[in-house]
Design a protein around this motif. Structure first.
Motif, short mmCIF file in Angstrom:
data_model
loop_
_atom_site.label_atom_id
_atom_site.label_comp_id
_atom_site.label_asym_id
_atom_site.label_seq_id
_atom_site.Cartn_x
_atom_site.Cartn_y
_atom_site.Cartn_z
N ASN A 214 0.85 -1.19 0.00
CA ASN A 214 0.00 0.00 0.00
C ASN A 214 0.88 1.24 0.00
N ARG A 215 0.32 2.36 -0.39
CA ARG A 215 1.07 3.61 -0.35
C ARG A 215 0.85 4.33 0.98
N VAL A 216 1.63 5.36 1.21
CA VAL A 216 1.51 6.15 2.44
C VAL A 216 1.52 7.64 2.08
N GLY A 217 1.17 8.46 3.08
CA GLY A 217 1.28 9.89 2.93
C GLY A 217 -0.01 10.57 2.58
N ARG A 218 0.03 11.89 2.61
CA ARG A 218 -1.11 12.74 2.32
C ARG A 218 -1.08 13.15 0.86
N GLU A 219 -2.20 12.92 0.16
CA GLU A 219 -2.35 13.37 -1.23
C GLU A 219 -3.68 14.11 -1.33
N LYS A 220 -3.62 15.42 -1.48
CA LYS A 220 -4.82 16.26 -1.52
C LYS A 220 -5.64 16.04 -0.26
N ASP A 221 -6.81 15.41 -0.38
CA ASP A 221 -7.70 15.25 0.77
C ASP A 221 -7.68 13.85 1.37
N MET A 222 -6.73 13.03 0.95
CA MET A 222 -6.68 11.65 1.43
C MET A 222 -5.35 11.36 2.11
N THR A 223 -5.41 10.53 3.15
CA THR A 223 -4.21 10.03 3.81
C THR A 223 -4.18 8.52 3.65
N PHE A 224 -3.12 8.00 3.08
CA PHE A 224 -2.98 6.56 2.86
C PHE A 224 -2.25 5.94 4.05
N GLY A 226 -0.72 2.95 4.55
CA GLY A 226 0.39 2.00 4.48
C GLY A 226 -0.04 0.63 4.97
N GLY A 227 0.73 0.08 5.93
CA GLY A 227 0.36 -1.21 6.50
C GLY A 227 0.68 -2.41 5.63
N SER A 228 1.53 -2.25 4.64
CA SER A 228 1.90 -3.38 3.78
C SER A 228 2.31 -4.58 4.64
N PHE A 229 1.91 -5.77 4.22
CA PHE A 229 2.17 -6.95 5.06
C PHE A 229 2.31 -8.22 4.23
N VAL A 230 2.88 -9.22 4.88
CA VAL A 230 2.93 -10.59 4.36
C VAL A 230 2.32 -11.49 5.41
N SER A 231 1.42 -12.38 4.97
CA SER A 231 0.83 -13.36 5.89
C SER A 231 1.04 -14.76 5.35
N ASN A 232 1.01 -15.74 6.25
CA ASN A 232 1.27 -17.13 5.86
C ASN A 232 -0.04 -17.86 5.56
N PRO A 233 0.02 -19.13 5.14
CA PRO A 233 -1.19 -19.86 4.75
C PRO A 233 -2.17 -20.14 5.90
N LEU A 234 -1.81 -19.82 7.12
CA LEU A 234 -2.75 -19.91 8.24
C LEU A 234 -3.21 -18.53 8.69
N ASP A 243 2.78 3.41 9.05
CA ASP A 243 2.25 4.39 8.11
C ASP A 243 3.32 5.31 7.54
N GLN A 244 4.57 4.84 7.55
CA GLN A 244 5.67 5.59 6.98
C GLN A 244 6.25 4.82 5.78
N GLU A 245 7.05 5.52 4.99
CA GLU A 245 7.71 4.83 3.88
C GLU A 245 8.58 3.69 4.40
N GLY A 246 8.68 2.64 3.61
CA GLY A 246 9.52 1.53 4.04
C GLY A 246 9.60 0.44 3.00
N ILE A 247 10.49 -0.50 3.24
CA ILE A 247 10.64 -1.68 2.40
C ILE A 247 10.50 -2.90 3.30
N LEU A 248 9.56 -3.76 2.98
CA LEU A 248 9.35 -4.98 3.75
C LEU A 248 10.06 -6.13 3.04
N ILE A 249 10.90 -6.83 3.78
CA ILE A 249 11.61 -8.01 3.26
C ILE A 249 11.20 -9.21 4.11
N GLN A 250 10.62 -10.22 3.48
CA GLN A 250 10.15 -11.39 4.23
C GLN A 250 10.43 -12.67 3.46
#
Length: 290
Positions: A214-224, A226-234, A243-250
């Motif tokens: 997901n994206r993050v930050g304020r764009e005009k009238d919206m705030t994104f 973030g919360g990017s995630f990886v989940s397993n088969p359970l 809710d900040q910029e980042g790189i997730l490595i899993q």
């Protein structure tokens, strides 16, 4: 066969300068690869601010075809880094024909195909029906160097049917590039918990890994959010971003799919002979109570 795969999710803000956004993203892809990522997924419509907040005919001009300089650069980068790249972009498929799409490049730079977003939302600040034609590519699964993957784009990720179709075709990891944030009608509400639960639940019912960016930050009238995630088969969240910029490595072990599916035999016990109502648009009207 090595069944351990390292996923990389890139979660960024988008400014008004599309060219600068692309250059910044290219650097973040390199950073993710340097950290070991083998399959890297960007956020929905990665190179521009989210267009759906308003209706503006001029934004059609930001769409680009397959083979554009941006996508050529992505293909070349995938080859040089030996990574699989999922690149969500605003696609111009013809004169006046536009899709919300994701191009997939294998680790040798080969273009494997494009998934076009099938479910197009219409809500305040999500005016996507103005910009995008409903997808016509179906739900392709891509056999990459590092595993079989499927892609659903943002609103697609909420529909269990999408995940099931991708899983039935052999996808082992479902990638969901997103652009989701504050709700115009309910500014006090965060949809992040519901978003995370709904998507990770697809992993349980299909015995697959889920990777949502997901994206993050304020764009005009919206705030994104973030919360990017990886989940397993359970359905366990293995790692998520804030809710900040980042790189997730899993790193994930695809053998966990066997364990989950042997434990919970949902695919074995499907009753397709009882699912006719799923193909009827007005099926809910069968109950006349209302």
């Amino acid at each position: 066969m090595n069944e351990k795969v390292t996923i990389g999710l890139v979660q960024l803000k988008c400014g008004n300068d599309i060219e600068a956004n692309v250059e910044y993203t290219l650097e973040k892809i390199k950073e993710a690869a340097a950290k070991g990522a083998q399959i890297i997924c960007l956020q929905e419509l990665f190179n521009a601010q989210y267009c759906g907040q308003s209706v503006d005919v001029n934004l059609y001009d930001t769409a680009e075809p397959i083979g554009s300089p941006t996508l050529v650069a992505m293909s070349e980068l995938a080859k040089s880094l030996e990574v699989v790249l999922i690149v969500p972009f605003y696609e111009k498929a013809g004169r006046g024909v536009y899709f919300n799409s994701a191009a997939v490049y294998d680790a040798d730079g080969t273009y494997l195909g494009t998934t076009r977003k099938n479910h197009i939302p219409h809500a305040p600040q999500y005016e996507e029906k103005y910009y995008f034609t409903p997808g016509n590519t179906g739900y392709p699964v891509y056999e990459t160097r590092y595993g079989k993957i499927g892609v659903g784009i943002c609103w697609d990720e909420w529909f269990p049917e999408v995940a099931r179709i991708l899983a039935l075709q052999g996808a082992e990891i479902l990638f969901y590039p997103s652009a989701i944030g504050s709700d115009y009608d309910n500014p006090q509400l965060s949809l992040r918990p519901a978003w995370e639960k709904a998507i990770s639940a697809h992993g349980i019912s299909n015995g697959v890994f889920i990777a949502a960016s997901n994206r993050v930050g304020r764009e005009k009238d919206m705030t994104f959010f973030g919360g990017s995630f990886v989940s397993n088969p359970l359905g366990d969240i293995m790692q998520s971003l804030d809710d900040q910029e980042g790189i997730l490595i899993q790193k994930v072990d695809l053998k966990e799919i066997d364990f989950a599916r042997n434990l919970l035999q949902f695919l074995r016990d499907r009753r397709t002979d009882t699912y006719d109502l799923l193909l009827q648009q007005e099926a809910f009207q069968i109950n006349k109570r209302y």
